[in-house]
Design a protein around this motif. Structure first.
Motif, short mmCIF file in Angstrom:
data_model
loop_
_atom_site.label_atom_id
_atom_site.label_comp_id
_atom_site.label_asym_id
_atom_site.label_seq_id
_atom_site.Cartn_x
_atom_site.Cartn_y
_atom_site.Cartn_z
N LEU A 75 0.67 -1.19 -0.13
CA LEU A 75 0.01 -0.15 0.01
C LEU A 75 0.96 1.25 0.09
CD1 LEU A 75 -2.72 -0.96 2.56
CD2 LEU A 75 -2.90 -0.96 0.17
N GLY A 76 2.14 1.18 0.62
CA GLY A 76 2.87 2.46 0.57
C GLY A 76 2.78 3.24 2.00
N PRO A 77 3.38 4.12 2.43
CA PRO A 77 3.25 4.75 3.58
C PRO A 77 2.07 5.82 3.61
CG PRO A 77 5.34 5.71 2.26
CD PRO A 77 4.72 4.21 1.61
N GLU A 78 1.95 6.25 2.46
CA GLU A 78 0.53 7.22 2.20
C GLU A 78 -0.69 6.63 2.47
OE1 GLU A 78 2.59 7.04 -0.60
OE2 GLU A 78 3.93 8.57 0.15
N ARG A 79 -1.17 5.50 1.86
CA ARG A 79 -2.19 4.53 2.06
C ARG A 79 -2.47 3.79 3.08
NH1 ARG A 79 -3.63 2.51 -3.64
NH2 ARG A 79 -1.51 1.75 -3.52
N LEU A 80 -1.45 3.32 3.90
CA LEU A 80 -1.29 2.30 5.10
C LEU A 80 -2.42 2.91 6.07
CD1 LEU A 80 -0.47 -0.57 5.96
CD2 LEU A 80 1.40 0.59 6.73
N PRO A 81 -2.10 4.11 6.51
CA PRO A 81 -2.77 4.62 7.58
C PRO A 81 -4.33 4.62 7.32
CG PRO A 81 -0.96 5.89 7.46
CD PRO A 81 -0.98 5.05 6.42
N VAL A 82 -4.61 4.86 6.20
CA VAL A 82 -6.11 5.09 5.68
C VAL A 82 -6.65 3.71 5.70
CG1 VAL A 82 -7.62 5.68 4.03
CG2 VAL A 82 -5.78 7.13 4.33
N VAL A 99 -10.14 -0.67 8.17
CA VAL A 99 -10.20 -1.99 8.63
C VAL A 99 -10.81 -1.84 10.15
CG1 VAL A 99 -9.00 -4.09 9.31
CG2 VAL A 99 -8.64 -3.02 7.00
N SER A 100 -10.21 -0.99 10.91
CA SER A 100 -10.70 -0.94 12.37
C SER A 100 -12.17 -0.25 12.50
CB SER A 100 -9.78 -0.06 13.04
OG SER A 100 -9.94 1.30 12.52
N ILE A 101 -12.58 0.49 11.54
CA ILE A 101 -14.02 0.70 11.33
C ILE A 101 -14.83 -0.58 11.14
CG2 ILE A 101 -15.47 2.17 10.30
CD1 ILE A 101 -13.47 4.59 10.20
N TRP A 102 -14.41 -1.11 10.03
CA TRP A 102 -15.12 -2.60 9.72
C TRP A 102 -15.33 -3.24 10.97
CZ3 TRP A 102 -12.47 -3.81 4.57
CH2 TRP A 102 -13.11 -3.09 3.26
N VAL A 103 -14.11 -3.53 11.58
CA VAL A 103 -14.23 -4.29 12.81
C VAL A 103 -14.85 -3.93 13.88
CG1 VAL A 103 -12.75 -5.34 14.68
CG2 VAL A 103 -11.87 -5.46 12.34
N LYS A 104 -15.05 -2.78 14.06
CA LYS A 104 -15.81 -2.12 15.22
C LYS A 104 -17.27 -2.23 14.61
CE LYS A 104 -16.85 2.26 17.58
NZ LYS A 104 -18.27 2.59 17.37
#
Length: 126
Positions: free
Chosen positions: A20-27, A32-37
């Motif tokens: 993903l690269g360093p720009e897209r990894l945090p997004v 993914v964390s929103i989906w899990v929640k």
């Protein structure tokens, strides 16, 4: 739950960083964390609804047992279920009643209008 160790997380992190690269990894991590929640919230909601429905079914079963015993010499557990069902039926029928009644769901309010409570319980069975 998934039995993922530290090194597995490190490998997934490095692969995610490379793909993903360093720009897209945090997004991607936030998404993914929103989906899990969201999935956890939905699962908890379903669990709460099932628990509530099981409690209602248990109360109905207890009421049927009490009716079969003729409402005489019933156990305290059955009496509690009957009282809670009467309170619930009174709270449901109270807003639609023509006569003004107390707003509390105490036992005395239920006893003031037993015909409406019994009708509500009978309708609930159907």
């Amino acid at each position: 739950m998934f039995d993922i160790g530290f090194w597995e997380i490190m490998v997934i992190s490095v692969l995610g960083l490379l793909v993903l690269g360093p720009e897209r990894l945090p997004v991607a991590i936030r998404t993914v964390s929103i989906w899990v929640k969201t999935i956890k919230d939905a699962a908890n909601s379903v669990k709460d609804e099932l628990s509530h429905e099981l409690k209602i079914q248990e109360m109905h079963d207890n009421l049927k047992k009490a009716e079969q015993q003729g409402m005489n010499n019933i156990s305290p557990e059955l009496q509690d279920s009957i009282d809670s069902l009467r309170d619930a039926a009174a709270s449901v029928t109270r807003p639609y009643a023509d006569v003004k009644t107390p707003t509390s769901t105490s036992k005395s309010a239920v006893e003031d209008r037993p015909e409406n409570v019994e009708q509500a319980i009978e309708q609930d069975k159907k």
